[in-house]
Design an enzyme around this catalytic site. Sequence first.
Site, PDB file in Angstrom:
ATOM      1  N   SER A 291       0.924  -1.182  -0.072  1.00 16.17           N
ATOM      2  CA  SER A 291      -0.084  -0.060  -0.103  1.00 16.17           C
ATOM      3  C   SER A 291       0.965   1.263  -0.054  1.00 16.17           C
ATOM      4  O   SER A 291       0.277   2.470  -0.350  1.00 16.17           O
ATOM      5  CB  SER A 291      -0.905   0.019   1.154  1.00 16.17           C
ATOM      6  OG  SER A 291      -1.929  -0.940   0.994  1.00 16.17           O
ATOM      7  N   VAL A 292       2.007   1.523   0.388  1.00 12.49           N
ATOM      8  CA  VAL A 292       2.895   2.615   0.325  1.00 12.49           C
ATOM      9  C   VAL A 292       2.951   2.836  -1.085  1.00 12.49           C
ATOM     10  O   VAL A 292       2.862   4.076  -1.377  1.00 12.49           O
ATOM     11  CB  VAL A 292       4.483   2.186   0.846  1.00 12.49           C
ATOM     12  CG1 VAL A 292       5.138   3.318   0.593  1.00 12.49           C
ATOM     13  CG2 VAL A 292       4.213   1.836   2.400  1.00 12.49           C
TER      14      VAL A 292
END
Length: 578
Positions: A302-303
């Site tokens: 998700s980064v």
Amino acid sequence: MRTKAKKKLLLVTAAFFTGFLVVTIKLSYVMIAQADKYLSLARNLHQRDREIKAPRGSIYDRNGVKIASNKAVYSISVIYSQVTDREKVIKVLSENLKIKESLIRKKVYKNSVREKIKSNVEKDIADCIRKFKLDGVKVDEDYKRVYPYNNLASKVLGFTGGDNQGIIGLEVFYDRYLKGKPGRIRTLTDGSGIEIDGAYEEREEPVAGGDLYISLDVNLQNYAVQACKKVKKEKKAKQVSMILMNPQNGEIYAMVNVPEYDLNDPFSLSAKKRKANSKKQQEYLNKKWRNSCLNDTYEPGSVFKIVTATAGLESSKVSVNDYFNCPGFRIVEDRKIRCHKVGGHGSETFKEGVMNSCNPVFMDVGARVGVDGMYQTFRQLGLFEETGIDLPGEASSIMHQKKNVGAVELATMSFGQSIQITPLQLLRAVSAVINGGKLITPHFGRYVQKQDGTRLKAFFYSVKEGVIKKQTSETMKELLEAVVSDGSGRNCRMDGFSIGGKTATSEKLPRGNGKYISSFLGFAKADNPAIIGIVLIDEPHGTYYGGTIAAPVMRSVFQTALPYMGIYKEYTPDKKEP
């Protein structure tokens, strides 16, 4: 007859004169034009050179703290033609150097110009050997690399070999500046090659290597190490890595890979591993020395949504207030791809989607931007190239060929799956997102200085301006600050400080193995970032969500690092920032 005799005499005289002239010219050429050559050859027959090691340059952190230096040691060698009592030499060297007599005997009886017995001999032992005054045994000054902080930044600094040349890390990358120029002692010998006592010696002094000053900060490195060790122990993780960097110019303040190794004893292995064959032992050592921050790729999870959001804003395919709907999944072709929130987030704006780290929102953004648009942003943010860091062995990203990207691949890429990059590549890309659009080069080297204090070399690194619009950068900073203040990254929130960031929980391949990398990327201050950091917890036990276990690690580092760097509170909890 007289005429013939005269002709013969004339021919003989001419031939003699010609030969004499040729010999004279040749002799003159040898004596004048080649005088230096033959003088050198003559000297070499009666002279012997011994090398004098040059002290290697030291390495200093950004505050002038010495983190790699030298210790005076000695090198013991024998000259076959000068040894008069071989058995005594063998016995004395064996007893003092703790080497088997059989090994020393081979070298003492080897008819060669010079045989080295042992390097890195301590001064007290060298002094003891000198007292015996053994003919043919030479005790020469040498240098041994020492690291005052033992395992601090071991996978960054690297170490040197027996010849004092760099092997890995900064030691090998900057070896040509650090190694210096050796000197030599030239002595006269007799016809048997034995040095003549009291004869004239020529001495050429060694030139010390330059001192390397780097951007790493010992204090920040220690703060990061303590935080990484703590979470590794608590979560029984395989490894914990962290990078702290200046997002404006690429100077790296800290790079941690726990567990580290002892730089003063880099070849040590556990008793069990020492029993393996030599090939396997080398594999163990390579793994031990490996810097995962730049030598290994991983699925960022998700980064990576930071990149997708940037692509959406940069291409004007999405705005902050656009509405999306999350029922808890998206159907993409024949796949049902779920959100981390099983029941879904319902109706939400793009800003809320970023704060919630909602997969369906980012799949929709990726679909809007399209393959061409996404790959263009990847290229702009340097994700198809190495960062150019001044360390060896940097890995390259692993991406789909654009022609092979279908709807499913586009969807999974949008939230950080089915691609692999290094943590450093990700940190560089996000730095460009939050610094106004400058693609910087991460680095350690600042300058090299001579022993007399004069600057030998200053290092400069490339910067690509305008890789994204400044307005995109401003919007992204606001969105990522909201993630920390009110979203999934709230466990990095610090009262009085504006911090931006993004959480991630990446499932390791193959899918379904129950192994994860939990990570958090954060920066401060949110409006004008002076420091950016990423922490990765490899295979934590128990709870593994990045927002739960990784964000607090970065907060603990920021709590100490920010005041240390002169970054203070902007507001108090009861009086929020306007």
